[in-house]
Design a protein around this motif. Structure first.
Motif: not given
Length: 155
Positions: A8-21
């Protein structure tokens, strides 16, 4: 279902920060051969409003996250599920308790991998098997634990 691994990959908005995606997409490419070596069937899921199937890294589109979506997903899959959660754990403390309760109730095994320098280690360790959270650098160890898990829930 015993040989099924739900990643399961967390695809919430906070994952856009710091290159997490980018980290998620890189790890996704490494996970299929790694898990397949153990003879397990791998299912990729994206956690947004609900937890939905992913065909691959290109399907990883960020959106608003509904914490209840993960809780429902674990409950809907029944007893004894195996879950590898890649997340930053940035959710409210009561969500941590609800996820932990659902994992315990369904006698599932969830192993959490922290993504990003700002990951909430406390939340992720509270929901993870044996209360041990893994870094993305330790993903091989996390996968091996999950593939070999005996499905007994640790408190």
């Amino acid at each position: 279902m015993d040989r099924d691994i739900n990643i399961v990959f967390d695809l919430s908005g906070s994952m856009a920060e710091l290159g997490k995606i980018r980290i998620l997409k890189s790890l996704a490419a490494r996970l299929i051969p790694l898990v397949s070596r153990h003879g397990d069937v791998v299912h990729f899921w994206g956690w947004r409003e609900a937890v939905t199937p992913l065909k691959g890294p290109r399907d990883m589109v960020l959106a608003a996250n509904n914490s209840q979506g993960l809780i429902d997903f674990i409950g809907d899959n029944g007893f004894g599920g195996k879950y590898l959660l890649l997340s930053d754990g940035l959710w409210a403390a009561e969500i941590t308790d609800q996820i932990k309760q659902q994992v315990t109730t369904t006698r599932s095994c969830l192993v959490a991998v922290a993504i990003g320098a700002d990951a909430n280690s406390w939340s992720l360790s509270q929901i993870s098997h044996g209360q041990t959270m893994y870094s993305s650098a330790d993903i091989v160890t996390a996968v091996q634990l999950l593939c070999c898990a005996d499905m007994e829930v640790s408190s």
